[in-house]
Design a protein around this motif. Structure first.
Motif, mmCIF file in Angstrom:
data_model
loop_
_atom_site.group_PDB
_atom_site.id
_atom_site.type_symbol
_atom_site.label_atom_id
_atom_site.label_comp_id
_atom_site.label_asym_id
_atom_site.label_seq_id
_atom_site.Cartn_x
_atom_site.Cartn_y
_atom_site.Cartn_z
ATOM 1 N N GLN A 85 0.818 -1.207 0.000
ATOM 2 C CA GLN A 85 0.000 0.000 0.000
ATOM 3 C C GLN A 85 0.858 1.268 0.000
ATOM 4 O OE1 GLN A 85 -3.212 -0.132 3.007
ATOM 5 N NE2 GLN A 85 -2.512 -2.212 3.452
ATOM 6 N N PRO A 115 1.625 5.269 1.261
ATOM 7 C CA PRO A 115 1.665 5.795 2.634
ATOM 8 C C PRO A 115 0.280 6.183 3.164
ATOM 9 C CG PRO A 115 3.449 6.719 1.344
ATOM 10 C CD PRO A 115 2.580 5.973 0.385
ATOM 11 N N GLN A 116 0.172 6.169 4.467
ATOM 12 C CA GLN A 116 -1.082 6.511 5.138
ATOM 13 C C GLN A 116 -1.581 7.877 4.673
ATOM 14 O OE1 GLN A 116 -2.046 4.029 7.255
ATOM 15 N NE2 GLN A 116 -4.075 4.949 7.427
ATOM 16 N N GLY A 117 -2.870 7.933 4.351
ATOM 17 C CA GLY A 117 -3.472 9.191 3.933
ATOM 18 C C GLY A 117 -3.302 9.515 2.461
ATOM 19 N N ARG A 118 -2.682 8.624 1.693
ATOM 20 C CA ARG A 118 -2.462 8.853 0.262
ATOM 21 C C ARG A 118 -3.254 7.855 -0.567
ATOM 22 N NH1 ARG A 118 0.686 13.620 -0.591
ATOM 23 N NH2 ARG A 118 1.741 13.972 1.407
ATOM 24 N N ARG A 119 -3.380 8.169 -1.856
ATOM 25 C CA ARG A 119 -3.980 7.249 -2.813
ATOM 26 C C ARG A 119 -3.041 7.080 -4.001
ATOM 27 N NH1 ARG A 119 -9.168 5.565 -2.344
ATOM 28 N NH2 ARG A 119 -10.385 6.492 -0.651
ATOM 29 N N ARG A 172 -5.698 2.689 -2.056
ATOM 30 C CA ARG A 172 -4.520 2.600 -1.201
ATOM 31 C C ARG A 172 -3.468 1.662 -1.782
ATOM 32 N NH1 ARG A 172 -4.373 3.254 3.970
ATOM 33 N NH2 ARG A 172 -2.155 3.368 3.491
ATOM 34 N N SER A 202 5.487 -1.231 6.569
ATOM 35 C CA SER A 202 5.041 -1.651 7.887
ATOM 36 C C SER A 202 4.603 -3.111 7.855
ATOM 37 C CB SER A 202 3.862 -0.779 8.357
ATOM 38 O OG SER A 202 2.686 -1.121 7.622
ATOM 39 N N ARG A 251 1.787 -4.184 8.076
ATOM 40 C CA ARG A 251 0.540 -4.260 7.299
ATOM 41 C C ARG A 251 0.763 -3.955 5.824
ATOM 42 N NH1 ARG A 251 -3.080 -0.846 7.887
ATOM 43 N NH2 ARG A 251 -1.914 0.817 8.925
ATOM 44 N N VAL A 260 2.245 -1.093 4.530
ATOM 45 C CA VAL A 260 2.137 0.332 4.194
ATOM 46 C C VAL A 260 3.538 0.916 3.997
ATOM 47 C CG1 VAL A 260 1.339 2.593 4.981
ATOM 48 C CG2 VAL A 260 -0.013 0.543 5.488
ATOM 49 N N GLN A 305 6.656 3.175 4.066
ATOM 50 C CA GLN A 305 7.125 4.145 5.038
ATOM 51 C C GLN A 305 8.306 4.956 4.532
ATOM 52 O OE1 GLN A 305 7.812 1.526 8.444
ATOM 53 N NE2 GLN A 305 5.798 2.022 9.259
ATOM 54 N N GLY A 307 4.419 11.339 0.837
ATOM 55 C CA GLY A 307 3.969 10.716 2.078
ATOM 56 C C GLY A 307 4.974 9.767 2.679
#
Length: 433
Positions: free
Chosen positions: A116, A118-122, A129, A186, A188, A190, A192, A206
């Motif tokens: 996926q 980064p968090q908060g991105r598409r 995600r 991460s 999960r 994601v 980083q 991100g």
């Protein structure tokens, strides 16, 4: 300026035999297990293709039965233009998987972790995600096209995932062939952070982008960047190896050079740092005319690695594993060899006189001599087996069953994903801490 040259290698060990500490030869490796991924899951989307592309092996526990693996960028094929690549499922998301080797000889998938953004991105290609295997333009000049030849969009988050290690905190490090890059995900899946060469234009909104690899690493041949990846037992040090030699100064050099660079990276602190760079001189490759690859490396001890050299044939004609000892090798980091302006380049330096000392090599395993009826081995795992012996696990990349694309249809390769196990007799390898 006179350029130093590489020292010659010591003579290789006898095929299928490895010297013990006392200098005597051990018995040949014993093939004692095969597991096949039967009835692979369909990829969907009207492709008619199935899950495959397993590109590494990393032990998930001490059982010898459960491993982590990662798929590559997805089903693809060579295009008429050398600079293009046909993507048969452009929205495919590479994934990390936990697999189990069952007693009935099957491979079972226990867990799937699609990668996926980064968090908060598409992702700009999928709108979700989940990222894709389409290339990021900042890392490679390879152009993605569909089966009709239409140009596909680049994906700034895209990766051709190849090497995989799991950190002690449950996160994952993944090496990508799209340039010399290493990505940190991460637990999960994601994204980083990403490690790339100094001076690179690469950005992944991100994510933390650390431009810490030597600038010369940007000279990789298209889609031939860092592939082999392993980690020390304490989880604090990564080692990453190029798939092939750099195109330094040109693509002809990448095809003919025997010089491969291996990096040591400290990940034990908040910010990763490259702490060493070494040369490994591969075997002569006249038979495949530059078609050699290193797809897998495995940690044996501090600055000691098991390094693969292979062709892409099915079954294999040349797949060998060498112990490469870097403890006496010249550390090239930050020197003239990292300067793209150095002439001749390290990749052109003859390997027959004094100067830079490469890693010392010793043959550990010859797949053809050991009777391996498989090919394109891209994942290697090694574990102690008691009484000084070791278990060697090998997984092939079946390219999602694709050999090419012609006349409007996929040309299948009929290769199944499988894991083979060999027992290496006592004295073949030693493990350090």
């Amino acid at each position: 300026m006179r350029i130093s040259r590489l020292l010659p290698l010591a003579a290789a060990a006898a095929v299928a035999l490895a010297p013990t500490a006392a200098g005597a030869a051990t018995a040949a490796p014993v093939h004692d297990g095969t597991w096949t991924y039967r009835d692979p899951a369909p990829l969907g989307g009207g492709t008619g293709l199935s899950l495959g592309g397993f590109s590494d092996l990393f032990p998930a526990d001490d059982s010898g039965n459960v491993f982590w693996t990662v798929t590559d960028r997805g089903p693809n094929a060579d295009a008429p233009a050398d600079t293009d690549k046909i993507f048969l499922k452009p929205d495919y998301t590479p994934q990390i998987m936990k697999i189990k080797l069952r007693k009935d000889g099957s491979v079972d998938i226990l867990k799937q972790i699609p990668l996926q953004v980064p968090q908060g991105r598409r992702d700009p290609v999928t709108g979700t995600r989940f990222l894709t295997g389409l290339p990021p333009a900042a890392l490679t000049a390879e152009r993605p096209v569909d089966t009709a030849g239409n140009v596909l969009p680049n994906d700034p988050y895209g990766l051709d995932s190849e090497g995989l290690v799991r950190a002690h905190d449950g996160s994952f490090w993944v090496s990508s062939e799209y340039g010399s890059s290493i990505l940190h995900f991460s637990a999960r899946g994601v994204l980083q952070s990403v490690l790339v060469p100094a001076g690179s234009a690469f950005e992944a909104p991100g994510a933390e982008v650390l431009k810490i690899l030597p600038a010369v690493e940007a000279r990789q041949k298209n889609n031939k960047g860092l592939e082999g990846l392993t980690v020390s037992a304490d989880g604090r040090t990564l080692y990453a190896a190029q798939q092939t030699a750099l195109a330094n100064p040109d693509s002809k050099t990448a095809k003919k050079s025997r010089v491969q660079r291996i990096f040591r990276i400290d990940i034990g602190h908040r910010t990763p740092a490259v702490t060493g760079e070494f040369a490994n001189v591969r075997e002569a490759d006249s038979a495949t005319d530059g078609g050699w690859s290193t797809s897998a490396i495995t940690w044996l001890g501090p600055d000691r690695l098991l390094v693969e050299e292979r062709d892409a044939n099915r079954p294999t004609a040349f797949t060998k594993l060498f112990e490469v000892d870097l403890r006496g090798a010249t550390d090239l980091l930050g020197g003239v060899w990292d300067d793209p302006a150095t002439t001749p380049s390290l990749e052109l330096a003859p390997a027959d006189t004094d100067g830079v000392v490469p890693g010392a090599k010793r043959l550990v395993f010859d797949a053809a001599a050991a009777g391996l009826a498989n090919g394109k081995v891209e994942g290697v795992a090694l574990r102690p087996a008691g009484h000084g012996a070791a278990e060697l696990f090998l997984v092939n990349d079946n390219d999602f069953g694709v050999d090419g694309y012609a006349n409007g249809a996929v040309v299948p390769n009929n290769a199944a994903t499988r894991v083979d196990r060999y027992t290496l007799p006592a004295g073949t390898v030693s493990f350090g801490r």
